[in-house]
Write a protein that holds these residues in place. Structure first.
Motif, PDB file in Angstrom:
ATOM      1  N   GLU A  19       0.822  -1.215   0.000  1.00 31.62           N
ATOM      2  CA  GLU A  19       0.000   0.000   0.000  1.00 31.62           C
ATOM      3  C   GLU A  19       0.855   1.263   0.000  1.00 31.62           C
ATOM      4  OE1 GLU A  19      -2.566  -0.386   3.349  1.00 31.62           O
ATOM      5  OE2 GLU A  19      -3.863  -1.898   2.409  1.00 31.62           O
ATOM      6  N   LYS A  23       1.583   2.103  -7.448  1.00 32.75           N
ATOM      7  CA  LYS A  23       0.647   2.986  -8.151  1.00 32.75           C
ATOM      8  C   LYS A  23      -0.371   2.084  -8.849  1.00 32.75           C
ATOM      9  CE  LYS A  23       3.328   7.158  -8.958  1.00 32.75           C
ATOM     10  NZ  LYS A  23       3.837   8.128  -9.970  1.00 32.75           N
ATOM     11  N   SER A  25      -2.962   2.383 -10.736  1.00 37.47           N
ATOM     12  CA  SER A  25      -3.392   2.608 -12.121  1.00 37.47           C
ATOM     13  C   SER A  25      -2.466   1.922 -13.110  1.00 37.47           C
ATOM     14  CB  SER A  25      -3.468   4.104 -12.407  1.00 37.47           C
ATOM     15  OG  SER A  25      -2.209   4.711 -12.158  1.00 37.47           O
ATOM     16  N   ARG A  46     -10.248   3.198  -8.820  1.00 37.31           N
ATOM     17  CA  ARG A  46      -9.795   4.530  -9.250  1.00 37.31           C
ATOM     18  C   ARG A  46     -10.499   5.679  -8.518  1.00 37.31           C
ATOM     19  NH1 ARG A  46      -6.493   4.844 -13.677  1.00 37.31           N
ATOM     20  NH2 ARG A  46      -6.457   3.064 -15.102  1.00 37.31           N
ATOM     21  N   THR A  50      -7.234   8.955  -2.595  1.00 40.63           N
ATOM     22  CA  THR A  50      -5.763   9.074  -2.620  1.00 40.63           C
ATOM     23  C   THR A  50      -5.147   7.819  -3.221  1.00 40.63           C
ATOM     24  OG1 THR A  50      -5.404   8.052  -0.455  1.00 40.63           O
ATOM     25  CG2 THR A  50      -5.858  10.434  -0.499  1.00 40.63           C
ATOM     26  N   ARG A  51      -3.894   7.929  -3.602  1.00 41.75           N
ATOM     27  CA  ARG A  51      -3.190   6.774  -4.157  1.00 41.75           C
ATOM     28  C   ARG A  51      -3.139   5.634  -3.144  1.00 41.75           C
ATOM     29  NH1 ARG A  51       0.755   4.125  -3.204  1.00 41.75           N
ATOM     30  NH2 ARG A  51       1.426   5.581  -1.592  1.00 41.75           N
ATOM     31  N   LYS A  52      -2.896   5.976  -1.872  1.00 38.03           N
ATOM     32  CA  LYS A  52      -2.811   4.939  -0.844  1.00 38.03           C
ATOM     33  C   LYS A  52      -4.153   4.240  -0.660  1.00 38.03           C
ATOM     34  CE  LYS A  52      -0.887   4.106   3.719  1.00 38.03           C
ATOM     35  NZ  LYS A  52      -0.259   4.696   4.917  1.00 38.03           N
ATOM     36  N   GLN A  54      -6.403   3.922  -2.996  1.00 36.18           N
ATOM     37  CA  GLN A  54      -6.550   3.079  -4.188  1.00 36.18           C
ATOM     38  C   GLN A  54      -5.787   1.763  -4.017  1.00 36.18           C
ATOM     39  OE1 GLN A  54      -5.182   5.450  -7.471  1.00 36.18           O
ATOM     40  NE2 GLN A  54      -6.879   6.924  -7.307  1.00 36.18           N
ATOM     41  N   ALA A  55      -4.567   1.861  -3.476  1.00 35.77           N
ATOM     42  CA  ALA A  55      -3.757   0.652  -3.257  1.00 35.77           C
ATOM     43  C   ALA A  55      -4.457  -0.294  -2.285  1.00 35.77           C
ATOM     44  CB  ALA A  55      -2.372   1.034  -2.747  1.00 35.77           C
ATOM     45  N   GLU A 413       4.201  15.962 -12.790  1.00 31.59           N
ATOM     46  CA  GLU A 413       3.245  15.138 -13.521  1.00 31.59           C
ATOM     47  C   GLU A 413       3.073  15.655 -14.955  1.00 31.59           C
ATOM     48  OE1 GLU A 413       2.770  14.472  -9.296  1.00 31.59           O
ATOM     49  OE2 GLU A 413       2.817  16.303 -10.506  1.00 31.59           O
TER      50      GLU A 413
END
Length: 1258
Positions: A19, A23, A25, A46, A50-52, A54-55, A413
């Motif tokens: 986690e 990433k 995605s 998705r 947050t990315r975390k 999502q993980a 980015e």
């Protein structure tokens, strides 16, 4: 089918790690392709904020899935280069049937993907076509490495697709499984300076060791030789049957570093590059252009048209591209976006409007230039401007997006999106094996940009510098992230290219920059910068550069230690006139005001640079330098392929000869100095007539590999030349100059021979080999007389230790052999090892040479240093500092009066042996005494001529010097009232001298052996001495009256009064017999006899309040004793080595103890509990935690600080047990330190004889 329990457990166990890092995605794209998750499931992941989150959602989804999903997730981690995370899951991959999960083709199995990703092998380009004929030829060559080491060379012109072909060749499961089960390891080389090459090999070694999950605390190799040895060990012992892949090699000297008898594939433009290395060699040529069908296939893939359906213009475009994969890809990327422009891009290629200022004869740039111009033209205007800025980057350097984020002043980015657009158009390449990704241009693309923007280069580099200054206005980046590494490595390059001379000057002559760059990259890059940008820097002030170079020369090995030393403290040891010192003093004063500790070396002006002459003979490193036999000339040779001869008195060049086709590795004068022999990587030996600069003879047929060393016989009666090489068997040869072929081949070594050397009378020839032995051949018979197994002396190593060289002592009875960081001395007759010189430098021994007329041995080190050692005393006598890079060779003149050293810093330095040996310091002995009185510091010690010296500390000026004594002075002590000095000698004599006049006041006879310690007490009228004869004597020295205290059974090294009271008459003594005795010095009677330890007592101290005393012993324990009852109240155990020092705090509440492993422990006196262990986390690559035994300890008056001596001096925070400052002396093995009552002044003497008077900066 549910997820296997082991796989489920594995996911739960490593859930937090996953986690934190992944990433989702990126990974889900692969998993959707495999059909294990749906688009709806992807969307649910998705939408998490947050990315975390999502993980976490993805892991929850996986836990509800089956084995196929787990395997798909694992493969996605591999493909996205999450190698460390993939390894966590690997052991718990579930076993499934072939119909349960559709396996990928041979080239794309998870096993292959993981192996190549771990090894850093580049992924396939965006559009890829296979070249089966070439691939099969290359794989056939690689299969030849299955059983043995060797080289496979892929050669061809720039842009012909060599790197892609090499990477594709190993993307094959059967090949990897059969030939390279140890893995493949990719290293991009390019055009490199030595510091950059060292950095790449350090990175490779680190990567290999990390993959082993090794807990060994290997420090980074600090020289190319050390790096080569480490890499050899890793490749042959830890990764047997693995393949090392070297991409884009330009220089044979670089290739030699990898000549380690492993399996190597390299790509290069130079077909003959492997001529300079040993081993089996195979070649694959990559034609300059793709076959038409393959080029059309690329265009078809870009335009999504089958090759047979392509328009006629496609074939004509391929012709104009000359089959270059790079150019075809550029045009294909253009046509992908504009599929109706075939005719337009064909006309663009045919125009040939670009005219290069500099063209390569090996490549036709026209098509590339047209394709590049067309590709850039279709970019949005703002992106064209951004692409232009890529001109500023050096070739073969991969750039993280964050660097371009600074340069372009855009969010990271957004930068990544722009870069991906460049990659899609084949205008840029990406290395996905790194996280974050790294981007780079092909050399040919960079050439195009430089040509197009030649008139703007200065302004482009200026923009680069200004953007850096804006982004890092609060200070330079100090992490080791890829972006920070880029700025630290290349900021000076951009400043120089921008002609920002003043800013370059300010940066490079800043101690802060020296500290930052050395800490992140090591000192080699710094030194290289000072040499490379010297002309620009000297325009401002030509003296400052020499100050910084001298500082790095002297302290380079310290700057490679971990923990990293305080650069300001190191710089405070520079001369007062140095800009480095002036900067350091300003910073030290500022930081001292905020509580930081710094110490100024007050008497350092007694140390001088002692090189007689410095010669700059060659561009590039100098491999060898030697004296003529009459000492009037010096010959040098090196990477420049030339031989040069200079006058040794003035440095005037006498001769210059273009000697060989490759670098010259060694040169040697004949006994009559009329001839010079040279040997080279080109496998030739040449004999030159010096008077006529004429080539007399070439021996070119018999050695098949590079020739490492050559030497003539010493005497003129029969002149022979010996040579040795990297050949496997026929590697040592003797030549008679009157014969066209060698006179004898000496058989025995089965590995390369690095060095050969005749004995003084020419009876024997010693040879030093990578097989770990030195062999002594009889010259007359060419038979082996003796073999000395040097490698076996390194018992801690499980590998063969190569021997670098050997040297005979002047009497021919001993031979010194260099290996790793040691020199071993052997008896020639018995082959017994007589002594070992193990340097405490963090470097390897490059070479050693014994003086023909004395017991001195000169040692050259990889880290800038030259040391002189006495082979009888086994003691370092001097440091010869001044070189700025690895020292390759040292040699004494035949009469021993001079010494030369040559280095990769392109210089040869000449030293006067006697001057360096005798006056490189005050040369005092370590048994000293000091009196502090109202700011005055007076030091007494014997010197190396056995005279007693008394010096004024801060200035080092001589107050008194006795005549030379016939018996060695072993101890001394001073007295202020009366102003006298006492000395004790090895013959048992004690003398008291008046300081003002040197007049002998008393000669005291009585001791029968060496006097080890002496001390004045009370009113200065009583002198106490102890001796090896086991007695203590109490002298009323003015009258000569004496009381003898007898009772110890072994030597008494020290003693102490039980208090400092003027009426105190009790004396405490301790001995190697393990006992402590208490004496009444008035009566001479024993008051108490204590059997304290089973081992020798090495130290004892009485607490300031008089209640306790402590004893420290070789039995690894410390005992606390109550003075009132003489009983042991605490036995303190925990030290792993002999406890050599102990000291109470001034409040008598703490006890500090130090041992032979460099560990310091702090104890509670009241209950005997351990409070702190100092040094435990500070192991810095030396043999111990403190650079040697902890020999002395002192608390500050308020007990907040502790000072300790060992290999160096350290100051500690007592409460936290943390080191606050370290002072590194020139020598080592400090015996004791004298401390002023206010804890502001510290005095000691090192093993070389340097006197240090250190004062706290306030």
């Amino acid at each position: 089918m549910a997820l296997d329990e082991a796989s489920r457990s594995c996911l739960l166990r490593f859930r937090h790690r996953l986690e934190q890092d992944i990433k989702p995605s990126y990974l889900m794209d692969h998993m959707i392709s495999d059909g294990v998750i749906s688009v709806d499931e992807e969307e649910k992941v998705r939408i998490q904020p947050t990315r975390k989150d999502q993980a976490a959602s993805l892991i929850e989804l996986l836990l509800r899935k089956d084995n196929c999903a787990f395997i798909s997730f694992y493969n996605a981690l591999v493909k996205e280069a999450y190698d460390d995370l993939a390894r966590l899951l690997y052991d718990n991959l579930p076993q499934i049937s072939s119909n349960g999960y559709e396996k990928l083709s041979d080239e794309n199995t998870s096993y292959v993907q993981m192996l190549l990703s771990e090894g850093g092998v580049p992924q396939r380009p965006v559009v890829f076509v296979s070249r089966p004929e070439l691939l099969n030829r290359l794989r056939e060559k690689l299969y030849r490495l299955k059983e043995d080491s060797g080289w496979v060379t892929v050669f061809g012109m720039a842009g012909s697709g060599k790197s892609v072909l090499a990477a594709e060749a190993v993307r094959h499961q059967d090949l990897l499984g059969d030939c390279f089960p140890g893995g493949v390891h990719w290293l991009s080389i390019g055009q490199l300076e030595k510091p950059d090459l060292l950095l790449k090999i350090q990175s490779l070694c680190f990567r290999l060791e990390q993959n082993l999950h090794s807990h060994s605390a290997h420090r980074c190799p600090n020289s190319l030789d050390e790096a080569k040895e480490r890499l050899r060990f890793l490749m042959l012992r830890r990764y047997p049957r693995s393949l090392l892949m070297l991409d884009d090699v330009w220089d044979s000297s670089v290739l030699k570093v990898f000549d380690i008898h492993c399996r190597i594939l390299l790509t290069t433009r130079n077909r003959g590059l492997t001529d300079s290395v040993s081993g089996a060699k195979y070649e694959v040529e990559v034609e300059s252009g793709l076959e038409e069908s393959k080029a059309l296939e690329i265009l078809g893939l870009y335009t999504d048209i089958q090759p047979h359906g392509l328009p006629e213009e496609a074939r004509r475009i391929v012709v104009e591209c000359k089959g270059s994969p790079l150019v075809v890809s550029l045009i294909g990327a253009l046509l992908k976006d504009k599929p109706n422009r075939w005719q337009y891009y064909l006309r663009q290629l045919q125009q040939k409007q670009f005219k290069r200022i500099r063209k390569s004869s090996s490549y036709d740039y026209d098509a590339l230039d047209q394709a590049m111009a067309a590709s850039i033209e279709v970019l949005p205007e703002e992106h064209q401007e951004l692409y232009k800025y890529l001109t500023v980057f050096e070739k073969d350097i991969k750039i993280p997006a964050k660097v371009l984020s600074v340069l372009w002043d855009l969010e990271e980015e957004e930068v990544e999106d722009i870069l991906q657009g460049f990659v899609d158009k084949s205008l840029l390449f990406v290395d996905n094996n790194n996280k974050p990704c790294l981007y780079y241009l092909h050399d040919l693309q960079l050439d195009f940009l430089v040509e197009q923007n030649r008139n703007q280069l200065e302004s482009l580099h200026t923009k680069m510098v200004r953007q850096y200054q804006q982004h890092y206005r609060d200070g330079p980046p100090i992490s080791k992230d890829k972006d920070c590494l880029y700025w630290i490595r290349f900021l000076t390059y951009h400043m120089a290219k921008a002609s920002l001379s003043q800013e370059l000057y300010s940066l490079m002559f800043s101690l802060d920059w020296v500290c930052t760059k050395a800490q992140i990259m090591g000192p080699a890059h710094l030194i290289n910068d000072y040499m490379e940008y010297g002309p620009s820097l000297d325009k401002e002030n030509d003296g400052v550069r020499s100050h910084f170079q001298e500082f790095l020369s002297l302290n380079g090995h310290q700057l490679e230690q971990r923990p990293f030393p305080d650069v300001v403290q190191l710089a405070l040891s520079e001369p007062h006139t140095s800009d480095v010192y002036r900067q350091a003093l300003v910073q030290a004063l500022d930081r001292a005001n905020r509580g930081k500790l710094y110490f100024d070396w007050l008497n350092k002006n007694s140390v001088e640079n002692l090189s007689l002459l410095v010669i700059h003979p060659h561009q590039g490193s100098i491999n060898s330098a030697c004296f003529s036999n009459d000492g009037t000339k010096i010959a040098t040779c090196g990477a420049s392929k030339t031989l040069k001869v200079f006058r040794s008195t003035t440095g005037e060049k006498l001769t210059e000869i273009q000697a060989h086709d490759d670098e010259v590795l060694c040169c040697a004068f004949s006994p009559d100095d009329c001839l010079i022999a040279t040997c080279s990587s080109d496998r030739k030996v040449k004999i030159w007539n010096l008077d006529r600069d004429m080539l007399l003879r070439v021996f070119s047929e018999e050695h098949e590999e590079q020739i490492n060393h050559c030497q003539f016989t010493n005497l003129r009666r029969q002149v022979l030349l010996a040579t040795c090489s990297n050949d496997k068997f026929l590697n040592v040869k003797l030549w008679n100059l009157n014969k066209p072929t060698c006179q004898n081949t000496l058989f025995s070594h089965l590995e390369p021979v690095n060095h050969c050397c005749f004995s003084p009378n020419d009876t024997y020839l010693s040879t030093s080999s990578n097989d770990g032995t030195v062999k002594l051949f009889q010259v007359s018979s060419a038979n082996v007389w003796k073999t000395i197994n040097v490698s076996s002396m390194f018992s801690e190593s499980d590998e063969t230790v190569p021997v670098k060289c050997s040297t005979w002592t002047g009497d021919g009875k001993r031979i010194a052999c260099a290996a790793r960081n040691a020199v071993l001395l052997f008896d020639v007759e018995t082959s017994d090892m007589l002594l070992e010189i193990k340097t405490n430098r963090l470097s390897t021994v490059q070479y050693c040479h014994a003086c023909p007329t004395s017991n001195l041995l000169a040692i050259a080190f990889s880290n800038y240093g030259v040391e002189l050692w006495d082979l009888v005393a086994n003691k370092k006598m001097a440091d010869c500092s001044g070189h700025l890079s690895w020292v390759q060779r040292v040699q004494f003149s035949l009469d021993g009066s001079q010494l030369l050293s040559c280095s990769d810093d392109q210089t040869v330095r000449l030293w006067e042996t006697k001057k360096v040996h005798t006056t490189s310091a005050v040369c005092l002995k370590r048994d000293s005494d000091v009196v502090f009185n109202d700011g005055e510091v007076v030091v007494s010690a014997a010197d190396n001529c056995n005279r007693l010296q008394v010096r004024e500390g801060p200035s080092g000026s001589l107050l008194f010097q006795s005549e030379e004594k016939s018996s060695r002075i072993r101890c001394t002590c001073l007295c202020r009232q009366p102003f006298v000095v006492a000395l004790g000698q090895e013959n048992g004599t004690v003398q008291v001298l008046e300081l003002a006049s040197g007049k002998p006041l008393a000669t005291l006879q009585g001791h029968t052996k060496t006097v080890l310690h002496c001390k004045f007490i009370h009113d200065g009228q009583t002198l106490i001495t102890s001796s090896e004869d086991t007695t203590i004597r109490v002298w009323a020295w003015p009258s000569g009256e004496c009381k003898v205290l007898r009772g110890h059974k072994e030597q008494v090294r020290c003693f102490s009064l039980l208090s400092n009271s003027a009426s105190e008459s009790r004396l405490l003594s301790w001995s190697y017999d393990g006992t402590v005795k208490v004496w009444d010095i008035k009566s001479g009677e024993t008051m108490r006899d204590i059997d304290a330890h089973v081992g020798a007592i090495l130290s004892c101290h009485v607490s300031p309040d008089g209640c306790f005393f402590a004893t420290a012993s070789a039995d690894k324990t410390v005992k606390l004793w109550l003075c009132e009852t003489w009983q042991c109240v605490h036995r303190l155990s925990g030290h792993q080595e002999c406890v050599r020092s102990c000291r109470f705090s001034w409040d008598s509440r703490r006890l500090a103890t130090g041992d032979d492993n460099g560990e310091i422990r702090l104890w509670n006196v009241k209950d005997g509990t351990l409070l702190k262990i100092c040094s435990r986390d500070g192991k810095d690559g030396m043999d111990s935690l403190h650079g040697g035994w902890v020999t002395d300890l002192h608390f500050s008056p308020d007990d907040s600080l502790l000072v300790s001596t060992g290999g160096y001096i350290k100051w500690w925070d007592v409460e936290r047990g943390e080191a606050l400052q370290t002072f590194f002396p020139r020598g080592n093995a400090l015996k004791r330190i004298h401390v002023s009552s206010d804890f502001s002044t510290f005095v000691t003497v090192d093993s070389i004889g340097f006197l240090y008077v250190l004062q706290r900066v306030v």
